[in-house]
Design a protein around this motif. Structure first.
Motif, PDB file in Angstrom:
ATOM      1  N   GLN A  39     -51.277 -16.637  15.048  1.00  0.00           N
ATOM      2  CA  GLN A  39     -49.963 -17.230  15.273  1.00  0.00           C
ATOM      3  C   GLN A  39     -48.976 -16.758  14.221  1.00  0.00           C
ATOM      4  O   GLN A  39     -47.818 -16.446  14.540  1.00  0.00           O
ATOM      5  CB  GLN A  39     -50.047 -18.757  15.246  1.00  0.00           C
ATOM      6  CG  GLN A  39     -48.704 -19.439  15.534  1.00  0.00           C
ATOM      7  CD  GLN A  39     -48.798 -20.937  15.591  1.00  0.00           C
ATOM      8  OE1 GLN A  39     -49.893 -21.502  15.538  1.00  0.00           O
ATOM      9  NE2 GLN A  39     -47.671 -21.606  15.708  1.00  0.00           N
ATOM     10  N   GLU A  40     -49.396 -16.694  12.973  1.00  0.00           N
ATOM     11  CA  GLU A  40     -48.508 -16.224  11.909  1.00  0.00           C
ATOM     12  C   GLU A  40     -48.072 -14.789  12.158  1.00  0.00           C
ATOM     13  O   GLU A  40     -46.911 -14.431  11.914  1.00  0.00           O
ATOM     14  CB  GLU A  40     -49.209 -16.339  10.560  1.00  0.00           C
ATOM     15  CG  GLU A  40     -49.401 -17.772  10.086  1.00  0.00           C
ATOM     16  CD  GLU A  40     -50.060 -17.846   8.731  1.00  0.00           C
ATOM     17  OE1 GLU A  40     -50.638 -16.820   8.293  1.00  0.00           O
ATOM     18  OE2 GLU A  40     -50.018 -18.914   8.100  1.00  0.00           O
ATOM     19  N   GLN A  41     -48.988 -13.963  12.654  1.00  0.00           N
ATOM     20  CA  GLN A  41     -48.657 -12.569  12.941  1.00  0.00           C
ATOM     21  C   GLN A  41     -47.652 -12.464  14.086  1.00  0.00           C
ATOM     22  O   GLN A  41     -46.728 -11.648  14.047  1.00  0.00           O
ATOM     23  CB  GLN A  41     -49.930 -11.787  13.285  1.00  0.00           C
ATOM     24  CG  GLN A  41     -50.871 -11.573  12.121  1.00  0.00           C
ATOM     25  CD  GLN A  41     -50.230 -10.732  11.030  1.00  0.00           C
ATOM     26  OE1 GLN A  41     -49.800 -11.259  10.000  1.00  0.00           O
ATOM     27  NE2 GLN A  41     -50.149  -9.439  11.234  1.00  0.00           N
ATOM     28  N   ILE A  42     -47.837 -13.293  15.113  1.00  0.00           N
ATOM     29  CA  ILE A  42     -46.914 -13.272  16.247  1.00  0.00           C
ATOM     30  C   ILE A  42     -45.531 -13.725  15.799  1.00  0.00           C
ATOM     31  O   ILE A  42     -44.511 -13.112  16.138  1.00  0.00           O
ATOM     32  CB  ILE A  42     -47.435 -14.165  17.382  1.00  0.00           C
ATOM     33  CG1 ILE A  42     -48.721 -13.586  17.978  1.00  0.00           C
ATOM     34  CG2 ILE A  42     -46.371 -14.303  18.483  1.00  0.00           C
ATOM     35  CD1 ILE A  42     -49.408 -14.513  18.966  1.00  0.00           C
ATOM     36  N   GLU A  43     -45.471 -14.801  15.012  1.00  0.00           N
ATOM     37  CA  GLU A  43     -44.193 -15.304  14.528  1.00  0.00           C
ATOM     38  C   GLU A  43     -43.493 -14.277  13.646  1.00  0.00           C
ATOM     39  O   GLU A  43     -42.276 -14.084  13.731  1.00  0.00           O
ATOM     40  CB  GLU A  43     -44.399 -16.618  13.777  1.00  0.00           C
ATOM     41  CG  GLU A  43     -44.799 -17.761  14.689  1.00  0.00           C
ATOM     42  CD  GLU A  43     -45.023 -19.058  13.945  1.00  0.00           C
ATOM     43  OE1 GLU A  43     -45.047 -20.113  14.591  1.00  0.00           O
ATOM     44  OE2 GLU A  43     -45.177 -19.017  12.701  1.00  0.00           O
ATOM     45  N   ALA A  44     -44.279 -13.611  12.804  1.00  0.00           N
ATOM     46  CA  ALA A  44     -43.702 -12.567  11.954  1.00  0.00           C
ATOM     47  C   ALA A  44     -43.151 -11.428  12.802  1.00  0.00           C
ATOM     48  O   ALA A  44     -42.094 -10.860  12.504  1.00  0.00           O
ATOM     49  CB  ALA A  44     -44.754 -12.045  10.980  1.00  0.00           C
ATOM     50  N   SER A  45     -43.849 -11.101  13.888  1.00  0.00           N
ATOM     51  CA  SER A  45     -43.407 -10.037  14.786  1.00  0.00           C
ATOM     52  C   SER A  45     -42.087 -10.406  15.453  1.00  0.00           C
ATOM     53  O   SER A  45     -41.182  -9.574  15.575  1.00  0.00           O
ATOM     54  CB  SER A  45     -44.471  -9.779  15.856  1.00  0.00           C
ATOM     55  OG  SER A  45     -44.001  -8.876  16.832  1.00  0.00           O
ATOM     56  N   LYS A  47     -39.794 -12.437  14.287  1.00  0.00           N
ATOM     57  CA  LYS A  47     -38.749 -12.375  13.267  1.00  0.00           C
ATOM     58  C   LYS A  47     -38.333 -10.928  13.001  1.00  0.00           C
ATOM     59  O   LYS A  47     -37.145 -10.621  12.854  1.00  0.00           O
ATOM     60  CB  LYS A  47     -39.234 -13.019  11.969  1.00  0.00           C
ATOM     61  CG  LYS A  47     -38.215 -13.002  10.828  1.00  0.00           C
ATOM     62  CD  LYS A  47     -36.937 -13.730  11.206  1.00  0.00           C
ATOM     63  CE  LYS A  47     -36.027 -13.965  10.007  1.00  0.00           C
ATOM     64  NZ  LYS A  47     -35.647 -12.769   9.275  1.00  0.00           N
ATOM     65  N   VAL A  48     -39.296 -10.023  12.958  1.00  0.00           N
ATOM     66  CA  VAL A  48     -38.989  -8.607  12.748  1.00  0.00           C
ATOM     67  C   VAL A  48     -38.103  -8.079  13.865  1.00  0.00           C
ATOM     68  O   VAL A  48     -37.133  -7.357  13.618  1.00  0.00           O
ATOM     69  CB  VAL A  48     -40.292  -7.780  12.655  1.00  0.00           C
ATOM     70  CG1 VAL A  48     -39.994  -6.284  12.776  1.00  0.00           C
ATOM     71  CG2 VAL A  48     -41.008  -8.056  11.337  1.00  0.00           C
ATOM     72  N   GLN A  49     -38.420  -8.431  15.105  1.00  0.00           N
ATOM     73  CA  GLN A  49     -37.628  -7.938  16.232  1.00  0.00           C
ATOM     74  C   GLN A  49     -36.223  -8.527  16.233  1.00  0.00           C
ATOM     75  O   GLN A  49     -35.248  -7.839  16.551  1.00  0.00           O
ATOM     76  CB  GLN A  49     -38.335  -8.242  17.560  1.00  0.00           C
ATOM     77  CG  GLN A  49     -39.711  -7.621  17.701  1.00  0.00           C
ATOM     78  CD  GLN A  49     -39.775  -6.164  17.284  1.00  0.00           C
ATOM     79  OE1 GLN A  49     -38.825  -5.402  17.496  1.00  0.00           O
ATOM     80  NE2 GLN A  49     -40.882  -5.764  16.672  1.00  0.00           N
ATOM     81  N   ILE A  50     -36.105  -9.812  15.861  1.00  0.00           N
ATOM     82  CA  ILE A  50     -34.779 -10.429  15.764  1.00  0.00           C
ATOM     83  C   ILE A  50     -33.945  -9.702  14.719  1.00  0.00           C
ATOM     84  O   ILE A  50     -32.781  -9.352  14.950  1.00  0.00           O
ATOM     85  CB  ILE A  50     -34.897 -11.922  15.404  1.00  0.00           C
ATOM     86  CG1 ILE A  50     -35.488 -12.703  16.585  1.00  0.00           C
ATOM     87  CG2 ILE A  50     -33.528 -12.506  15.036  1.00  0.00           C
ATOM     88  CD1 ILE A  50     -35.815 -14.138  16.261  1.00  0.00           C
ATOM     89  N   ASP A  51     -34.539  -9.464  13.550  1.00  0.00           N
ATOM     90  CA  ASP A  51     -33.817  -8.752  12.494  1.00  0.00           C
ATOM     91  C   ASP A  51     -33.461  -7.335  12.924  1.00  0.00           C
ATOM     92  O   ASP A  51     -32.376  -6.833  12.614  1.00  0.00           O
ATOM     93  CB  ASP A  51     -34.664  -8.697  11.210  1.00  0.00           C
ATOM     94  CG  ASP A  51     -34.751 -10.048  10.510  1.00  0.00           C
ATOM     95  OD1 ASP A  51     -33.905 -10.914  10.787  1.00  0.00           O
ATOM     96  OD2 ASP A  51     -35.667 -10.238   9.695  1.00  0.00           O
TER      97      ASP A  51
END
Length: 267
Positions: A39-45, A47-51
């Motif tokens: 889940q942490e990896q998906i959430e980080a992904s 956030k990366v795409q939003i940025d």
């Protein structure tokens, strides 16, 4: 001053939703210390795409109907003559029942308020609706972004604050509503907006949108409240252009899907 496109301005708008001055004694939700690595990896992904989307939009040249005035951006006199009729009505908040719905409406209304301000439309109803939603949501995370100035700083600061306050699952609600509202606005005026795109920008932005949609869908396994968002966004995977001409065609063909996504998220 860096010249930001109206896309970047609109995307930043959702993060400035909480300057209501209200304080609360209520405890916020406790962050889930047992969150899985996946889940942490998906959430980080996500956030990366939003940025990445924000960064790509921030590279675009200033739209021809925007001009700098006293350190800010305003619309040209000609552009302000025709007021947009496609913005959300502030009374839409009456239909928001769940906390997730209120976050999404807050995000979309902040985008529309920013656009309405550019057209010098009355903001009173927006201000009242946003203040009510902010009070109902009662998220202390918003205080962290009151004084931020740049798009990256705003989204990162808000993300970190919501994560710390145990509200990170609602950050995705905010971001999804802002993205869909932007796409909806852009599709009302695609001929104007796409003048600042080149083929690389069209390809990079839509590619990241596809990655974002995929990550949101995978997050559904860990956050049941994200399912309505994932379902609403799924039809937008048709936006996968490699050129400006292709993006223009895809936006035209996806008009109904974008309208349906907007209705699903901010009904």
């Amino acid at each position: 001053m860096k010249k930001l496109s109206v896309f970047a301005i609109a995307f930043a708008a959702f993060a400035f939703a909480a300057c209501t001055g209200q304080k609360s004694n209520q405890n916020t939700e406790t962050a889930d210390s047992l969150k899985s690595f996946e889940q942490e990896q998906i959430e980080a992904s996500i956030k990366v795409q939003i940025d990445s989307i924000s960064a790509e939009l921030g590279k675009l040249q200033q739209l021809p109907f925007l001009q700098e005035n006293n350190g800010g951006l305003t619309l040209t006199k000609e552009e302000k003559q025709v007021k947009p009729e496609y913005l959300l009505n502030a009374n839409v908040i009456e239909e928001a029942n769940t906390l997730a719905e209120k976050y999404r409406l807050l995000s979309a209304l902040m985008v529309d308020k920013k656009i309405a301000a550019l057209y010098e439309m009355s903001l009173d109803d927006y201000d009242k609706a946003i203040a009510k939603l902010s009070a109902d949501i009662n998220d202390p995370s918003f205080k962290a972004v009151e004084d931020t100035n740049t798009l990256y700083e705003t989204t990162t600061t808000l993300y970190d604050a919501m994560n710390e306050n145990g509200r990170i699952n609602y950050f995705w609600q905010l971001a999804a509503a802002a993205l869909v509202e932007q796409l909806y606005v852009v599709n009302q005026n695609s001929d104007k907006f796409l003048t600042v795109f080149n083929d690389d920008a069209a390809s990079n932005v839509t590619y990241r949108i596809i990655l974002l949609l995929d990550a949101v869908k995978r997050l559904e396994a860990y956050d049941p409240e994200i399912k309505p968002v994932a379902d609403a966004l799924a039809p937008l995977n048709v936006l996968n252009a490699t050129s400006v001409a292709e993006l223009k065609t895809q936006l035209a063909n996806a008009k109904e899907q974008i309208e349906a996504a907007r209705k699903a998220l901010v009904k």
